[in-house]
Design an enzyme around this catalytic site. Sequence first.
Site, PDB file in Angstrom:
ATOM      1  N   HIS A 112      15.062 145.146  27.973  1.00  0.00           N
ATOM      2  CA  HIS A 112      15.952 144.282  27.671  1.00  0.00           C
ATOM      3  C   HIS A 112      15.338 142.937  26.579  1.00  0.00           C
ATOM      4  O   HIS A 112      15.053 142.707  25.918  1.00  0.00           O
ATOM      5  CB  HIS A 112      16.508 143.792  28.631  1.00  0.00           C
ATOM      6  CG  HIS A 112      17.410 142.922  28.279  1.00  0.00           C
ATOM      7  ND1 HIS A 112      18.887 142.862  28.251  1.00  0.00           N
ATOM      8  CD2 HIS A 112      16.988 141.129  27.954  1.00  0.00           C
ATOM      9  CE1 HIS A 112      19.544 142.344  27.923  1.00  0.00           C
ATOM     10  NE2 HIS A 112      18.559 141.100  27.768  1.00  0.00           N
ATOM     11  N   GLU A 113      13.988 142.348  26.815  1.00  0.00           N
ATOM     12  CA  GLU A 113      13.025 141.323  26.386  1.00  0.00           C
ATOM     13  C   GLU A 113      12.131 141.772  25.172  1.00  0.00           C
ATOM     14  O   GLU A 113      12.268 141.265  24.724  1.00  0.00           O
ATOM     15  CB  GLU A 113      12.364 140.697  27.887  1.00  0.00           C
ATOM     16  CG  GLU A 113      12.938 140.739  29.081  1.00  0.00           C
ATOM     17  CD  GLU A 113      14.346 139.848  29.307  1.00  0.00           C
ATOM     18  OE1 GLU A 113      14.723 139.480  27.395  1.00  0.00           O
ATOM     19  OE2 GLU A 113      15.386 139.794  29.828  1.00  0.00           O
TER      20      GLU A 113
ATOM     21  N   HIS B 173      14.353 141.237  22.859  1.00  0.00           N
ATOM     22  CA  HIS B 173      14.079 140.175  21.926  1.00  0.00           C
ATOM     23  C   HIS B 173      13.524 139.284  21.375  1.00  0.00           C
ATOM     24  O   HIS B 173      13.399 138.795  19.936  1.00  0.00           O
ATOM     25  CB  HIS B 173      14.440 138.820  23.667  1.00  0.00           C
ATOM     26  CG  HIS B 173      15.570 138.852  24.102  1.00  0.00           C
ATOM     27  ND1 HIS B 173      17.496 139.059  23.461  1.00  0.00           N
ATOM     28  CD2 HIS B 173      15.782 138.856  25.886  1.00  0.00           C
ATOM     29  CE1 HIS B 173      17.872 139.193  24.075  1.00  0.00           C
ATOM     30  NE2 HIS B 173      17.807 138.859  25.874  1.00  0.00           N
TER      31      HIS B 173
END
Length: 246
Positions: free
Chosen positions: A148-149, A152
């Site tokens: 997820h990170e 980003h």
Amino acid sequence: MASQNPFKAEDAAMSPSERSRVFRQKYEAMSSDERSVFNNWSRAISEFTGWGLTESQQKERQVRKSYEKDKSDCLRCEKWRNELLKTSPLVIFMSENLMKSGMTFDQDNMPCMKCDEMRSGGFSSDGVIQLCYNNLFSKGHLETTIAHEMVHAYDQANFNLDWYNLEHHACTEIRAASLSGDCTWFQELLRGNVGFLKHHQACVKRRAALSVKSNPNCKSDKHAEAAVNKVFKSCFTDTRPFDEIY
């Protein structure tokens, strides 16, 4: 050798003062070796249960236990992180694509840390992925968090991402929730959200809106939802660097 615990079943009917007197007599009758065994046993019981400790000793015990748990959780997080960087196809794929974009992630810029908020991780614009060891439930949960990170990080490296622009923020949150495995049916089941009709899209929208709501430029829940809805279709269908949704 005498029993480590000097009390017997018949002692249970005694008053507290009688019990204390009998205990003292039996304790004084012990040999030095027996006293040593009993004292060690007594300290172990007090440390495990908190029984017999003064208020200050109770506080010291709680601080010590909290420190030991933090240390254990942090070491577990670091172990899982290092293993995932070497063995997880998802994490390795994202790492390779981030390297092509000029960003490298390893144990040095992916620290395991204690977080006050109820979150499992975070990404800072200076290129650091934070892993919240006190909010990780499993190795699989950490794998999803890292992915997820990393989405980003990929968006920041490849697009003109402005974190204070709600539509930009919404777009990267939509992509991160969708591509990381954060919204699989199993993950939603663990959260208590069971659905069969477009559950993935519903999860992505909900989790993206939750993240956008924390943006300092977001005025309300409806403001966050409006930003997500406005960019949802284009950002949800943008699966870069994947060919399709993981």
